[in-house]
Design a protein around this motif. Sequence first.
Motif, PDB file in Angstrom:
ATOM      1  N   VAL A  94       0.851  -1.197   0.000  1.00  0.00           N
ATOM      2  CA  VAL A  94       0.000   0.000   0.000  1.00  0.00           C
ATOM      3  C   VAL A  94       0.885   1.245   0.000  1.00  0.00           C
ATOM      4  CG1 VAL A  94      -1.677   1.348   1.330  1.00  0.00           C
ATOM      5  CG2 VAL A  94      -1.979  -1.133   1.103  1.00  0.00           C
ATOM      6  N   ASP A  95       1.891   1.268   0.883  1.00  0.00           N
ATOM      7  CA  ASP A  95       2.795   2.423   0.967  1.00  0.00           C
ATOM      8  C   ASP A  95       3.525   2.675  -0.348  1.00  0.00           C
ATOM      9  OD1 ASP A  95       2.038   2.747   3.599  1.00  0.00           O
ATOM     10  OD2 ASP A  95       3.869   1.839   4.440  1.00  0.00           O
ATOM     11  N   ASP A  96       3.837   1.596  -1.079  1.00  0.00           N
ATOM     12  CA  ASP A  96       4.539   1.716  -2.357  1.00  0.00           C
ATOM     13  C   ASP A  96       3.600   2.053  -3.510  1.00  0.00           C
ATOM     14  OD1 ASP A  96       6.902   1.093  -1.057  1.00  0.00           O
ATOM     15  OD2 ASP A  96       6.929  -1.009  -1.731  1.00  0.00           O
ATOM     16  N   GLY A  97       2.294   2.071  -3.235  1.00  0.00           N
ATOM     17  CA  GLY A  97       1.317   2.367  -4.277  1.00  0.00           C
ATOM     18  C   GLY A  97       0.949   1.172  -5.148  1.00  0.00           C
ATOM     19  N   ASP A  98       1.393  -0.019  -4.752  1.00  0.00           N
ATOM     20  CA  ASP A  98       1.114  -1.219  -5.543  1.00  0.00           C
ATOM     21  C   ASP A  98      -0.211  -1.871  -5.184  1.00  0.00           C
ATOM     22  OD1 ASP A  98       3.579  -1.016  -6.870  1.00  0.00           O
ATOM     23  OD2 ASP A  98       4.597  -2.060  -5.235  1.00  0.00           O
ATOM     24  N   LEU A  99      -0.752  -1.536  -4.020  1.00  0.00           N
ATOM     25  CA  LEU A  99      -1.991  -2.126  -3.532  1.00  0.00           C
ATOM     26  C   LEU A  99      -2.887  -0.998  -3.036  1.00  0.00           C
ATOM     27  CD1 LEU A  99      -3.488  -4.795  -2.813  1.00  0.00           C
ATOM     28  CD2 LEU A  99      -2.352  -4.716  -0.597  1.00  0.00           C
TER      29      LEU A  99
END
Length: 144
Positions: A94-99
Motif C-alpha cells: 500500500v505504501d509503495d502504491g502497488d496495492l
Amino acid sequence: MELSRKAIPYTPNDKPLHETTIMIVSTSGVHLTDQEPYNTDPSEGDATYRVIPGDVDPKDLTVTHSAPKDHYNTDYPKEDINCVFPIDRLREMVDDGDLGGVAEKHITMMGYSMRLNKINKETIPALVKEVVRSKADAVLLTAG
C-alpha cells in the motif's frame, strides 16, 4: 477435470491491484494474544474462527495450532508472523502504491481439525458472511 461441489469457481477481478483492498483469510491458527487460543485437543478439534482488526500490531499476534510439529512448525510464524499472515507486506505494498488498501478486518482459523462437517455447515457460511460484509475487493488465502 471435474470440480467438487464445494469448489469455488475462478472469479476474475477487473480492478487494478493498486485500487484493490485485500483481506487475509488464514487457516494458520493466528490470533490476537488476548483472544482465546484455538482448542488443540485433537479429540475435540476447533471449528471456530477469529476476527483480526486491520490495524493490528503484528507484535500482538501469536499462533495456536494442533497440527503435528513436523507438519506445521509454529515456531517460525511466532518469530515472524508475516510468513503466514503477511500484514506488514500488504502494508508495504500500500505504501509503495502497488496495492489499494488493507481490509478493516481479517479472519483466521485453525486448519487442522477433524470437525469437517461442522466447519462446512457452520463455520464457513459464517466466515463467508464476514468476508461479504467487509469492504475487501479480494481475499488472500494463507495456510500454516
